[in-house]
Design a protein around this motif. Structure first.
Motif: not given
Length: 311
Positions: A147-169
């Motif tokens: 595991x490393x220190x550098x991660x990519x940004x997925x956006x400004x919200x948390x996962x599931x803030x926008x509902x189920x399977x929001x990880x694809x949106x």
């Protein structure tokens, strides 16, 4: 005639020792600052190389690599027989572009045998370019890989803030099965963050039980391998992780998401005062932890139309 003195008196010796002590006390902070400046420069260079690698990947495939290939809902896609098989991410995809072709070929061969990502030979090989030299917890190794220190940004919200399977949106650069193109970054490549830093929790080695999955490149789900800009850098707000898969510390706080909760990993670093990020144009910036929340969130989205006047 008086005899010449051949030694220091006790008082003189004590004065010299005191002077040396004062000089050391004055010099140590300067030395430490110089060392941290060098480490920060090295960290920035790592991020720069990752940004260039992302560009080279995009030039080759006309799209940035997917954030990861398994959705949080364990859906079977795109071709594996189990939703648990493909828990790897962009960090593996760009290996050929950071002079790690042999490692990529080893991992890819194992993956094609439909082997779970965390059981493929080679996952414990350390890639120095994924490690911040200021974080003494690296390299992070467990039975589930490196595991490393550098991660990519997925956006400004948390996962599931926008509902189920929001990880694809998500509205950032990397998320489940993402296929973001350069043309999709309408907020501007110099205004949009691509990758940032986290603090690692040291593990007990490849034979130990996994205790913290943040930053694990071959065990990606529940938001542990992408960054949320929901809170500003080095926030006291804890990350939200899968129950039993994290360790809560003062430098990497975390709480359990519980059943049906949200998930998030936030940007943190060992650099005093902020974190380093690489933008979509492959430039590197140090972002102070005092940055305005609106500006920080806007920089993590690719096409929300925010005006980065303070960026």
């Amino acid at each position: 005639m008086s005899k010449s003195r051949s030694a220091f008196t006790l008082v003189e010796l004590l004065v010299v020792i005191a002077i040396i002590g004062v000089l050391i006390a004055l010099l140590l902070p300067a030395v430490q600052q110089a060392r941290e400046a060098a480490r920060r420069m090295s960290c920035g260079n790592n991020l720069k190389q990752l940004g260039i690698a992302m560009h080279n990947y995009h030039d080759t495939y006309r799209v940035f690599p997917s954030g990861y290939y398994q959705t949080l809902g364990y859906d079977v896609r795109p071709y594996n027989t189990s939703g648990h098989q493909q828990r790897y991410c962009y960090a593996r995809s760009i290996l050929p572009f950071i002079e790690q072709t042999a490692l990529w070929e080893l991992l890819d061969a194992g993956q094609k045998l439909n082997t779970p990502s965390w059981q493929i030979p080679g996952i414990t090989q350390v890639v120095p370019g994924y490690m911040c030299p200021s974080d003494g917890a690296g390299p992070k190794l467990s039975k589930e890989g490196f595991g490393g220190n550098y991660l990519g940004f997925h956006g400004d919200s948390r996962y599931y803030d926008q509902g189920w399977n929001a990880d694809e949106r998500m509205n950032g650069m990397f998320f489940a099965l993402s296929k973001v193109r350069m043309a999709d970054v309408t907020d501007g490549t110099s205004n949009t963050m691509m990758m940032g830093e986290i603090n690692l929790i040291p593990e007990g080695g490849v034979d130990a039980t996994v205790t913290d999955r943040r930053g694990m490149y071959n065990m990606c789900y529940t938001g542990n391998a992408t960054l949320s800009a929901n809170v500003t850098p080095n926030s006291l707000t804890p990350d939200v992780q899968e129950a039993g898969r994290f360790v809560n510390t003062d430098y990497a706080p975390a709480v359990s998401a519980g059943s049906g909760g949200v998930y998030a990993t936030y940007a943190r670093s060992r650099h005093p005062g902020g974190v380093q990020v690489v933008l979509v144009d492959a430039s590197v910036r140090f972002v102070p932890e005092t940055i305005d929340t609106y500006v920080w969130k806007g920089a993590a989205t690719r096409s929300n139309g925010e005006v980065a006047s303070q960026w």
